[in-house]
Each structure stands twice: as C-alpha cells, then as structure tokens.
Scaffold this motif. Structure first.
Motif, PDB file in Angstrom:
ATOM      1  N   MET A 140      15.808  20.378  -5.834  1.00 23.13           N
ATOM      2  CA  MET A 140      14.914  19.530  -6.673  1.00 23.13           C
ATOM      3  C   MET A 140      13.553  19.973  -6.414  1.00 23.13           C
ATOM      4  SD  MET A 140      15.844  17.533  -8.925  1.00 23.13           S
ATOM      5  CE  MET A 140      14.321  16.265  -8.948  1.00 23.13           C
ATOM      6  N   ALA A 141      13.223  20.475  -5.188  1.00 20.23           N
ATOM      7  CA  ALA A 141      11.677  20.789  -4.945  1.00 20.23           C
ATOM      8  C   ALA A 141      11.348  21.665  -5.995  1.00 20.23           C
ATOM      9  CB  ALA A 141      11.627  21.452  -3.599  1.00 20.23           C
ATOM     10  N   GLY A 142      12.228  22.890  -6.506  1.00 20.22           N
ATOM     11  CA  GLY A 142      11.833  23.821  -7.522  1.00 20.22           C
ATOM     12  C   GLY A 142      11.200  23.201  -8.713  1.00 20.22           C
ATOM     13  N   GLN A 143      11.767  22.032  -9.037  1.00 18.74           N
ATOM     14  CA  GLN A 143      11.130  21.325 -10.290  1.00 18.74           C
ATOM     15  C   GLN A 143       9.908  20.569  -9.839  1.00 18.74           C
ATOM     16  OE1 GLN A 143      12.972  21.267 -13.218  1.00 18.74           O
ATOM     17  NE2 GLN A 143      14.482  22.857 -12.078  1.00 18.74           N
ATOM     18  N   LEU A 144       9.368  20.612  -8.789  1.00 19.98           N
ATOM     19  CA  LEU A 144       8.326  19.687  -8.446  1.00 19.98           C
ATOM     20  C   LEU A 144       7.148  20.669  -7.925  1.00 19.98           C
ATOM     21  CD1 LEU A 144      10.016  16.914  -6.566  1.00 19.98           C
ATOM     22  CD2 LEU A 144       9.226  16.924  -8.880  1.00 19.98           C
ATOM     23  N   GLY A 145       7.211  21.700  -8.142  1.00 22.95           N
ATOM     24  CA  GLY A 145       6.056  22.926  -7.530  1.00 22.95           C
ATOM     25  C   GLY A 145       6.054  23.253  -6.272  1.00 22.95           C
ATOM     26  N   GLY A 146       7.478  22.891  -5.771  1.00 25.72           N
ATOM     27  CA  GLY A 146       7.625  23.374  -4.159  1.00 25.72           C
ATOM     28  C   GLY A 146       7.545  22.130  -3.275  1.00 25.72           C
ATOM     29  N   ALA A 147       7.089  20.830  -3.844  1.00 29.15           N
ATOM     30  CA  ALA A 147       6.985  19.779  -2.983  1.00 29.15           C
ATOM     31  C   ALA A 147       8.311  19.143  -2.994  1.00 29.15           C
ATOM     32  CB  ALA A 147       5.926  18.482  -3.594  1.00 29.15           C
ATOM     33  N   HIS A 148       8.643  18.439  -1.879  1.00 26.00           N
ATOM     34  CA  HIS A 148       9.960  17.985  -1.531  1.00 26.00           C
ATOM     35  C   HIS A 148       9.915  16.406  -1.782  1.00 26.00           C
ATOM     36  CE1 HIS A 148      10.449  21.919   0.646  1.00 26.00           C
ATOM     37  NE2 HIS A 148      11.513  21.603   0.652  1.00 26.00           N
ATOM     38  N   TRP A 149       8.696  15.641  -1.883  1.00 28.87           N
ATOM     39  CA  TRP A 149       8.712  14.387  -1.823  1.00 28.87           C
ATOM     40  C   TRP A 149       7.929  13.813  -3.018  1.00 28.87           C
ATOM     41  CZ3 TRP A 149      11.140  11.200   2.110  1.00 28.87           C
ATOM     42  CH2 TRP A 149      11.636  11.826   2.921  1.00 28.87           C
ATOM     43  N   ILE A 150       8.557  12.765  -3.562  1.00 31.61           N
ATOM     44  CA  ILE A 150       7.908  12.019  -4.892  1.00 31.61           C
ATOM     45  C   ILE A 150       7.477  10.735  -4.208  1.00 31.61           C
ATOM     46  CG2 ILE A 150       7.927  11.237  -7.232  1.00 31.61           C
ATOM     47  CD1 ILE A 150      10.583  13.283  -7.309  1.00 31.61           C
ATOM     48  N   LYS A 151       6.122  10.579  -4.647  1.00 30.91           N
ATOM     49  CA  LYS A 151       5.359   9.224  -4.145  1.00 30.91           C
ATOM     50  C   LYS A 151       5.388   8.366  -5.350  1.00 30.91           C
ATOM     51  CE  LYS A 151       1.109   7.032  -2.591  1.00 30.91           C
ATOM     52  NZ  LYS A 151      -0.200   7.538  -2.312  1.00 30.91           N
ATOM     53  N   TYR A 152       5.929   7.148  -5.077  1.00 33.52           N
ATOM     54  CA  TYR A 152       5.800   5.897  -6.141  1.00 33.52           C
ATOM     55  C   TYR A 152       4.814   4.861  -5.257  1.00 33.52           C
ATOM     56  CZ  TYR A 152      10.110   8.175  -8.177  1.00 33.52           C
ATOM     57  OH  TYR A 152      11.050   9.057  -8.841  1.00 33.52           O
ATOM     58  N   GLY A 153       3.577   4.822  -5.805  1.00 30.29           N
ATOM     59  CA  GLY A 153       2.620   3.916  -5.316  1.00 30.29           C
ATOM     60  C   GLY A 153       3.299   2.502  -5.986  1.00 30.29           C
ATOM     61  N   TYR A 154       3.392   1.644  -5.072  1.00 30.12           N
ATOM     62  CA  TYR A 154       3.561   0.171  -5.591  1.00 30.12           C
ATOM     63  C   TYR A 154       2.651  -0.147  -6.595  1.00 30.12           C
ATOM     64  CZ  TYR A 154       6.816   0.337  -1.647  1.00 30.12           C
ATOM     65  OH  TYR A 154       7.842   0.834  -0.760  1.00 30.12           O
ATOM     66  N   ALA A 155       1.535  -0.008  -6.492  1.00 34.62           N
ATOM     67  CA  ALA A 155       0.373  -0.612  -7.320  1.00 34.62           C
ATOM     68  C   ALA A 155       0.450   0.057  -8.701  1.00 34.62           C
ATOM     69  CB  ALA A 155      -1.168   0.017  -6.883  1.00 34.62           C
ATOM     70  N   ASP A 156       1.048   1.228  -8.809  1.00 39.98           N
ATOM     71  CA  ASP A 156       1.314   1.972 -10.188  1.00 39.98           C
ATOM     72  C   ASP A 156       2.726   1.569 -10.928  1.00 39.98           C
ATOM     73  OD1 ASP A 156      -0.920   3.754  -9.740  1.00 39.98           O
ATOM     74  OD2 ASP A 156       0.073   4.968  -8.523  1.00 39.98           O
ATOM     75  N   LEU A 157       3.738   0.852 -10.222  1.00 42.84           N
ATOM     76  CA  LEU A 157       4.834   0.597 -10.626  1.00 42.84           C
ATOM     77  C   LEU A 157       4.824  -0.437 -11.903  1.00 42.84           C
ATOM     78  CD1 LEU A 157       7.062  -0.159  -7.546  1.00 42.84           C
ATOM     79  CD2 LEU A 157       7.119   2.035  -9.190  1.00 42.84           C
ATOM     80  N   ALA A 158       4.061  -1.459 -12.072  1.00 41.87           N
ATOM     81  CA  ALA A 158       3.765  -2.212 -13.187  1.00 41.87           C
ATOM     82  C   ALA A 158       3.282  -1.374 -14.280  1.00 41.87           C
ATOM     83  CB  ALA A 158       2.834  -3.306 -12.883  1.00 41.87           C
ATOM     84  N   LYS A 159       2.379  -0.539 -14.119  1.00 42.42           N
ATOM     85  CA  LYS A 159       1.644   0.418 -15.102  1.00 42.42           C
ATOM     86  C   LYS A 159       2.740   1.216 -15.877  1.00 42.42           C
ATOM     87  CE  LYS A 159      -2.626   0.562 -12.685  1.00 42.42           C
ATOM     88  NZ  LYS A 159      -3.602   1.512 -11.853  1.00 42.42           N
ATOM     89  N   LEU A 160       3.665   1.895 -14.686  1.00 42.73           N
ATOM     90  CA  LEU A 160       4.493   2.959 -15.290  1.00 42.73           C
ATOM     91  C   LEU A 160       5.868   2.297 -15.962  1.00 42.73           C
ATOM     92  CD1 LEU A 160       4.313   5.208 -12.145  1.00 42.73           C
ATOM     93  CD2 LEU A 160       3.350   5.393 -14.354  1.00 42.73           C
TER      94      LEU A 160
END
Length: 306
Positions: A140-160
């Motif tokens: 999956m890192a190949g789909q994320l520019g080489g990064a392994h982790w996706i951050k889901y900020g709690y403050a952003d969840l309601a917006k998203l």
C-alpha cells in the motif's frame, strides 16, 4: 489517488474505529471505582459477596465501575461489517480516551480492495489522543508516495464524514470497553443466561436488547445524562434501531467478553471482543512524520484535482 481509493481509505477508517471501540463510547463522568485490576480478568475463585447479592442491572453497574478503573487490557477484537471481516489483537488503554496499538488481518470484501491496491490484507492501527494511524503494509505504501502510515485526525473526521465522523470522533476520544455494560443497564431488560468458561476464565453471561426507544429512559436507569446522550448519538449516526448485546463477566466482576450485533446504514455489524490482562502497560507514539500521510491532505489534493 482515484476516488475509489479515497472511498476505500475512508471505509477502512470506519472499520478500524469500530474494531477498536467495539462501538464504544464512555461519555458520562468517567468515575472510577477503586479495585484490584491485575491478572486475566478472572483470577479470583469466587464472586464478590456484595456482587452476588445484586440484581443483574446493579451487578453490571459494579462491573462497569471496576472495568473502567482497570484503565487498560489486552484485547482480541473481531468486526464483521457487511461482507468484510477484521480480526485484530493488541493492547489498549482508556484512561485518557482510546490509546494503544492493534494489528491483524482483513478478510472479505475489504481484503479484495486492499489486494487491488497492492496490500496483503495485514493491517496495524495505532490510537493516540488526537488521531488514529493505519498501516496497510509495504504494498500500500506504493499508493501513498512511499509512506506507510495514514493519519486520521479526530478533529477532521466530522469535516470529512459528517455526522458519522463526529460519532466516530466521540467514540475514539472517549472509548472504554464497557459501553455494552451501560447499554444493558439502559435497556432495563438484562437477563442472566448461563455460565461458561471463556479463555479459561469462569464467567457468567448476561444479555439483552437495547432499542432506540429505550434511550429516552436510560438516564433514570443508572446512566448519567452524558452517557445517555452518547448512546443516542451513536444510534442516530449509525442508523441503529435495536442492538443485541451479550457480555461475559468473570468471578471477580471484570468484563471478559462482549458481543454487539445490530443492523446499520452500512449493513449488519457484529462486533466481538475478548479482554485479558487488565492493568497491562500500554505505550504508543505517533509514527515519524516522514513516513506518514494525512488523510485530510489526501482529500484536499483530490478535491483540487477534480
């Protein structure tokens, strides 16, 4: 990243949030009863004398207080949501909201989506006070520019994610294992349905059904108004009308296992969790910034490119 990929990442966040919390939300005053919390959750050979004399609802209130006071445990959680199944193991704490790390595998429809994106179905989730981080492997890192982790900020969840995201934010920031215990108390219909040995621990099983209509009277059945409000928000956001709940309680009045089943906006959900080693040490930290992408930024980039 294509729209389907963004939708998949959002769905993954929902599954991992539900897996970790067991659809839980602490709410309320967070009061803790003083108690011995070590061991596997079933160390004593006989039930507490005071507990033995209580009716099921009163006993479950005591269990809720004691489990809450334990502050941490090892957990094995299975979430079946629609055609997807997620099995995770790890250790979590709930003294200051959900924190800890769990890892495992995803099966079913979501596993197919992960495979198409390059992943192998393995998944790790870290929970901190302000965000959830998900790692779906090297592929999956190949789909994320080489990064392994996706951050889901709690403050952003309601917006998203709208109301569902706001509900998830509340669950993750106020999670503990015993929302099921509180829900059974709120139902006013809890029944003792037998005794079993769960993971080597002698346990008593209680179960009942919590209907959305029952929540209006929940505050008069041992729950605080905040706890009642949290349950009402969860039901509304998820489209739940009735939830079937089963809990197994050890002889020293700690939660050993819980099962929650309900129909929701995303289909039928069955969440099962086993708890051991109450009082375990739990430490976790955010992945390095260089190995992390922010889901909010993924969404912004997608919107700018559309």
């Amino acid at each position: 990243m294509r729209k389907t990929g963004r939708t998949f990442l959002a769905a993954t966040a929902v599954v991992l949030a539900l897996t970790a919390t067991g659809c839980a939300s602490k709410g309320g005053d967070g009061s803790h009863a003083s108690s011995s919390t070590g061991g596997t959750g079933g160390g004593s050979s006989a039930p507490d004398a005071q507990a033995a004399a209580l009716d099921p609802a009163a006993l479950l209130k005591l269990v809720g207080e004691k489990t809450s006071a334990a502050k941490s445990a090892k957990v094995e959680a299975t979430t079946e949501m629609g055609a997807s199944k997620t099995v995770m193991k790890g250790a979590i704490s709930w003294e200051n909201g959900l924190q800890g790390e769990v890892s495992g595998n995803v099966g079913g429809a979501m596993a197919e989506s992960i495979s198409q994106a390059g992943g192998d179905g393995s998944i790790t989730a870290r929970y901190l006070s302000d965000a959830m981080y998900i790692n779906m492997g090297e592929g999956m890192a190949g789909q994320l520019g080489g990064a392994h982790w996706i951050k889901y900020g709690y403050a952003d969840l309601a917006k998203l994610m709208g109301a569902a995201g706001d509900s998830l934010k509340n669950q993750l920031q106020n999670a503990d294992p015993i929302s099921s215990v509180r829900a059974l108390i709120a139902s006013g219909k809890v029944e003792k349905t037998g005794t079993e040995t769960v993971g080597g621990v002698k346990s008593t099983k209680y179960e009942g059904d919590l209907a959305a209509a029952d929540l209006a009277q929940a505050a008069s059945k041992g729950l605080t108004q905040d706890q009642t409000d949290a349950l009402q928000k969860q039901f509304t956001a998820s489209g739940i009308t009735t939830e079937h709940i089963e809990v197994w309680i050890s002889t020293d009045n700690l939660l050993v296992k819980k099962v929650e089943a309900f129909d929701s906006k995303v289909g039928k959900v069955v969440s099962t969790a086993l708890y051991t080693d109450y009082g375990s040490s739990v430490t976790t930290s955010a992945p390095s910034a260089s190995d992390t992408v922010d889901f909010a930024e993924i969404m912004k980039s997608a919107q700018a490119g559309s």
